[in-house]
Design a protein around this motif. Structure first.
Motif, PDB file in Angstrom:
ATOM      1  N   UNK A 191     -24.963  -4.391  27.202  1.00 23.12           N
ATOM      2  CA  UNK A 191     -24.609  -5.594  27.951  1.00 23.12           C
ATOM      3  C   UNK A 191     -23.252  -5.387  28.618  1.00 23.12           C
ATOM      4  N   UNK A 192     -23.231  -5.487  29.951  1.00 27.29           N
ATOM      5  CA  UNK A 192     -21.985  -5.346  30.699  1.00 27.29           C
ATOM      6  C   UNK A 192     -21.380  -6.692  31.081  1.00 27.29           C
ATOM      7  N   UNK A 193     -22.201  -7.716  31.249  1.00 22.22           N
ATOM      8  CA  UNK A 193     -21.681  -9.018  31.682  1.00 22.22           C
ATOM      9  C   UNK A 193     -22.430 -10.143  30.979  1.00 22.22           C
ATOM     10  N   UNK A 194     -21.917 -10.611  29.832  1.00 28.45           N
ATOM     11  CA  UNK A 194     -22.602 -11.684  29.090  1.00 28.45           C
ATOM     12  C   UNK A 194     -22.679 -13.002  29.856  1.00 28.45           C
ATOM     13  N   UNK A 195     -21.875 -13.153  30.909  1.00 32.30           N
ATOM     14  CA  UNK A 195     -21.857 -14.415  31.658  1.00 32.30           C
ATOM     15  C   UNK A 195     -22.811 -14.402  32.852  1.00 32.30           C
ATOM     16  N   UNK A 196     -23.382 -13.284  33.161  1.00 28.70           N
ATOM     17  CA  UNK A 196     -24.293 -13.202  34.304  1.00 28.70           C
ATOM     18  C   UNK A 196     -25.618 -13.887  33.975  1.00 28.70           C
ATOM     19  N   UNK A 197     -26.463 -14.059  34.986  1.00 31.85           N
ATOM     20  CA  UNK A 197     -27.798 -14.611  34.724  1.00 31.85           C
ATOM     21  C   UNK A 197     -28.513 -13.675  33.748  1.00 31.85           C
ATOM     22  N   UNK A 198     -29.464 -14.210  33.016  1.00 33.43           N
ATOM     23  CA  UNK A 198     -30.027 -13.542  31.837  1.00 33.43           C
ATOM     24  C   UNK A 198     -30.499 -12.116  32.115  1.00 33.43           C
ATOM     25  N   UNK A 199     -31.139 -11.882  33.239  1.00 32.43           N
ATOM     26  CA  UNK A 199     -31.719 -10.578  33.518  1.00 32.43           C
ATOM     27  C   UNK A 199     -30.790  -9.659  34.293  1.00 32.43           C
ATOM     28  N   UNK A 200     -29.524 -10.066  34.436  1.00 37.86           N
ATOM     29  CA  UNK A 200     -28.538  -9.223  35.113  1.00 37.86           C
ATOM     30  C   UNK A 200     -27.351  -8.899  34.200  1.00 37.86           C
ATOM     31  N   UNK A 201     -27.512  -9.126  32.915  1.00 38.38           N
ATOM     32  CA  UNK A 201     -26.422  -8.866  31.970  1.00 38.38           C
ATOM     33  C   UNK A 201     -26.387  -7.425  31.489  1.00 38.38           C
ATOM     34  N   UNK A 202     -27.499  -6.691  31.633  1.00 37.75           N
ATOM     35  CA  UNK A 202     -27.647  -5.386  31.001  1.00 37.75           C
ATOM     36  C   UNK A 202     -27.481  -4.248  32.016  1.00 37.75           C
ATOM     37  N   UNK A 203     -27.026  -3.110  31.492  1.00 34.62           N
ATOM     38  CA  UNK A 203     -26.840  -1.914  32.312  1.00 34.62           C
ATOM     39  C   UNK A 203     -27.252  -0.699  31.495  1.00 34.62           C
ATOM     40  N   UNK A 204     -27.746   0.328  32.180  1.00 30.59           N
ATOM     41  CA  UNK A 204     -28.039   1.602  31.519  1.00 30.59           C
ATOM     42  C   UNK A 204     -27.023   2.644  31.963  1.00 30.59           C
ATOM     43  N   UNK A 205     -26.556   3.426  30.984  1.00 28.23           N
ATOM     44  CA  UNK A 205     -25.624   4.511  31.287  1.00 28.23           C
ATOM     45  C   UNK A 205     -26.056   5.773  30.555  1.00 28.23           C
ATOM     46  N   UNK A 206     -25.676   6.901  31.106  1.00 32.63           N
ATOM     47  CA  UNK A 206     -25.934   8.202  30.477  1.00 32.63           C
ATOM     48  C   UNK A 206     -24.746   8.552  29.591  1.00 32.63           C
ATOM     49  N   UNK A 207     -25.042   8.882  28.338  1.00 34.54           N
ATOM     50  CA  UNK A 207     -24.009   9.301  27.389  1.00 34.54           C
ATOM     51  C   UNK A 207     -24.348  10.711  26.921  1.00 34.54           C
ATOM     52  N   UNK A 208     -23.563  11.713  27.300  1.00 35.83           N
ATOM     53  CA  UNK A 208     -23.792  13.061  26.769  1.00 35.83           C
ATOM     54  C   UNK A 208     -23.731  13.069  25.245  1.00 35.83           C
ATOM     55  N   UNK A 209     -24.602  13.837  24.616  1.00 29.08           N
ATOM     56  CA  UNK A 209     -24.745  13.855  23.158  1.00 29.08           C
ATOM     57  C   UNK A 209     -23.441  14.127  22.427  1.00 29.08           C
ATOM     58  N   UNK A 210     -22.592  15.001  22.959  1.00 29.93           N
ATOM     59  CA  UNK A 210     -21.377  15.406  22.258  1.00 29.93           C
ATOM     60  C   UNK A 210     -20.179  14.510  22.548  1.00 29.93           C
ATOM     61  N   UNK A 211     -20.381  13.372  23.211  1.00 30.21           N
ATOM     62  CA  UNK A 211     -19.275  12.472  23.518  1.00 30.21           C
ATOM     63  C   UNK A 211     -18.649  11.924  22.233  1.00 30.21           C
ATOM     64  N   UNK A 212     -17.336  11.881  22.199  1.00 28.70           N
ATOM     65  CA  UNK A 212     -16.617  11.351  21.026  1.00 28.70           C
ATOM     66  C   UNK A 212     -17.044   9.912  20.763  1.00 28.70           C
ATOM     67  N   UNK A 213     -17.276   9.601  19.481  1.00 33.80           N
ATOM     68  CA  UNK A 213     -17.662   8.251  19.085  1.00 33.80           C
ATOM     69  C   UNK A 213     -19.147   8.060  18.893  1.00 33.80           C
ATOM     70  N   UNK A 214     -19.949   9.061  19.289  1.00 34.07           N
ATOM     71  CA  UNK A 214     -21.399   9.000  19.072  1.00 34.07           C
ATOM     72  C   UNK A 214     -21.709   9.593  17.703  1.00 34.07           C
ATOM     73  N   UNK A 215     -22.348   8.824  16.841  1.00 34.84           N
ATOM     74  CA  UNK A 215     -22.713   9.296  15.503  1.00 34.84           C
ATOM     75  C   UNK A 215     -24.196   9.078  15.262  1.00 34.84           C
ATOM     76  N   UNK A 216     -24.910  10.173  15.048  1.00 34.60           N
ATOM     77  CA  UNK A 216     -26.310  10.082  14.638  1.00 34.60           C
ATOM     78  C   UNK A 216     -26.324   9.927  13.129  1.00 34.60           C
ATOM     79  N   UNK A 217     -26.661   8.741  12.650  1.00 35.67           N
ATOM     80  CA  UNK A 217     -26.491   8.392  11.233  1.00 35.67           C
ATOM     81  C   UNK A 217     -27.580   9.014  10.366  1.00 35.67           C
ATOM     82  N   UNK A 218     -28.835   8.750  10.716  1.00 33.80           N
ATOM     83  CA  UNK A 218     -29.937   9.291   9.922  1.00 33.80           C
ATOM     84  C   UNK A 218     -31.247   9.131  10.676  1.00 33.80           C
ATOM     85  N   UNK A 219     -32.254   9.828  10.172  1.00 29.88           N
ATOM     86  CA  UNK A 219     -33.594   9.749  10.736  1.00 29.88           C
ATOM     87  C   UNK A 219     -34.397   8.668  10.018  1.00 29.88           C
TER      88      UNK A 219
END
Length: 415
Positions: A191-219
């Motif tokens: 969610x990029x804009x919680x105040x926008x109309x309902x179907x315009x609040x979300x965005x997709x972004x590409x996150x490279x796997x090795x980016x700092x802060x990404x944790x694969x917890x478990x399967x």
């Protein structure tokens, strides 16, 4: 000429027929014989071993040599969705090996379609080309454990913009593909804009796997079964990516999800039909070979009824799936939405019913790893939840029906 061309399915091209025949031979001569080797390699180190079985790369090389590669994407293959459907069905006979062998496996197909439709030239060069070449894998991070993700507008992961960067915080699960060591990127919806109309609040972004802060917890296992590529719990904590990593446009995440999930749903249905066909073939073989009470099980009326019901359900589901494919080809994803929803409900229902009958006829062997039936049942039962649960699709089907004008007036009730 019919007034409803979507009701008349065209014959496949000569090339489509040739590729189908080639796929039959590939599955028979290479994929199915490799299943035992795959199982030994995939789980040699136990459920936490997600290394890539060497046999997969062998199969991929053979598939490329035979021209059985990226057939899911019309831009790459030249096939329509209707022409691709029988080929995808064949791959579904071996869900762990078949789709990946021809580079038509989820969630990569959906991510490739997304990058093909909405990716920038730079994104396509960095991510799409290696995916199309089968050099890397990807994951789609949408579903969350703390909200009802069947309603995509509930997605709570925050994607906040600070200058030329997005900062991502959230927790995802059922992020398929994330356990695979080849996974190089996540497509993350937040969610990029919680105040926008309902179907315009979300965005997709590409996150490279090795980016700092990404944790694969478990399967996460599916009915106790761990897939090699995994279905992961993933956390994103102050993950920073450049704004250039947005897929499409800011606020366009919901529309992008619909564009991605439509073809993804029908591709799942295609493969599920293959699983149902294999289950029926196993059921028939067992019924003919197994003797009980002095005669083969195939002589029992109840078993014959199970065989007949299975054939009816598979063929009915296939016709619905193929009609949806044809409407996608001729009128687009939006026009086919209701048909895709119907197929997404009907096909897994048929597949699980057929697989369940095959399990029953196999007795104890059906619920172990002696046959592929138990794993097949688990996956296709889960299919009634992922990419939208049955109830959501039934809701949309009913909504469309309530707004439809009947061909003829229904008439009044006589009292």
């Amino acid at each position: 000429m019919s007034d409803h061309p979507d009701l008349v399915l065209p014959a496949p091209s000569a090339r489509a027929v040739e590729l189908h025949d080639r796929m039959v031979a590939f599955m028979r001569d290479h994929v199915l014989p490799a299943e035992t080797t795959y199982a030994e390699q995939a789980f040699a180190g136990g459920p936490d071993d997600h290394r890539v079985p060497a046999v997969i790369e062998d199969l991929k090389r053979t598939a490329r040599e035979q021209g059985l590669w990226n057939l899911f994407l019309p831009h790459e293959s030249g096939l329509t969705q209707l022409e691709y459907a029988p080929i995808a069905e064949l791959s579904g006979w071996s869900n762990d090996l078949g789709p990946e062998a021809i580079n038509c496996q989820a969630p990569d197909t959906g991510n490739m379609e997304l990058l093909h439709l909405l990716g920038t030239e730079a994104q396509q060069e960095r991510w799409l080309r290696p995916l199309l070449d089968g050099e890397i894998r990807s994951a789609f991070a949408m579903t969350e454990p703390d909200v009802a993700s069947s309603d995509a507008t509930n997605i709570a992961t925050r994607i906040e913009r600070y200058g030329d960067e997005y900062v991502i915080n959230g927790r995802k699960w059922w992020t398929s593909g994330a356990m695979d060591p080849r996974c190089a990127l996540f497509v993350v919806m937040g969610k990029t804009d919680p105040e926008a109309v309902r179907h315009r609040q979300q965005t997709m972004v590409i996150v490279p796997r090795e980016t700092a802060g990404v944790t694969v917890v478990r399967d996460l296992p599916v009915f106790g079964h761990h897939d090699q590529h995994g279905h992961a719990v993933v956390t994103f904590e102050d993950v920073r990516v450049p704004v250039a990593n947005v897929v499409g446009e800011e606020g366009g995440g919901f529309a992008a999800a619909q564009a991605r999930l439509g073809p993804g749903r029908i591709h799942h249905c295609m493969r599920a039909l293959g699983a149902a066909e294999r289950a029926l073939a196993l059921l028939v073989a067992r019924a003919q070979q197994r003797v009980a009470f002095g005669s083969p099980l195939a002589d029992q009326g109840v078993v014959r009824q199970q065989i007949a019901e299975s054939r009816l359900e598979i063929d009915q589901a296939r016709l619905l799936c193929h009609r949806a494919c044809h409407v996608i080809d001729t009128q687009g994803n939006k026009a086919a939405a209701s048909l895709v929803a119907m197929a997404k409900v009907a096909v897994p229902r048929a597949a699980t019913a057929v697989i369940d009958r095959a399990i029953q006829v196999h007795g104890g062997a059906g619920v172990t790893d002696v046959t592929p039936l138990a794993a097949m049942y688990g996956w296709h039962r889960a299919m009634r939840l992922f990419d939208g649960p049955d109830e959501v699709h039934l809701r949309s089907i009913a909504k469309a029906e309530l707004g439809r004008e009947p061909v003829l007036p229904p008439g009044s009730t006589r009292v």
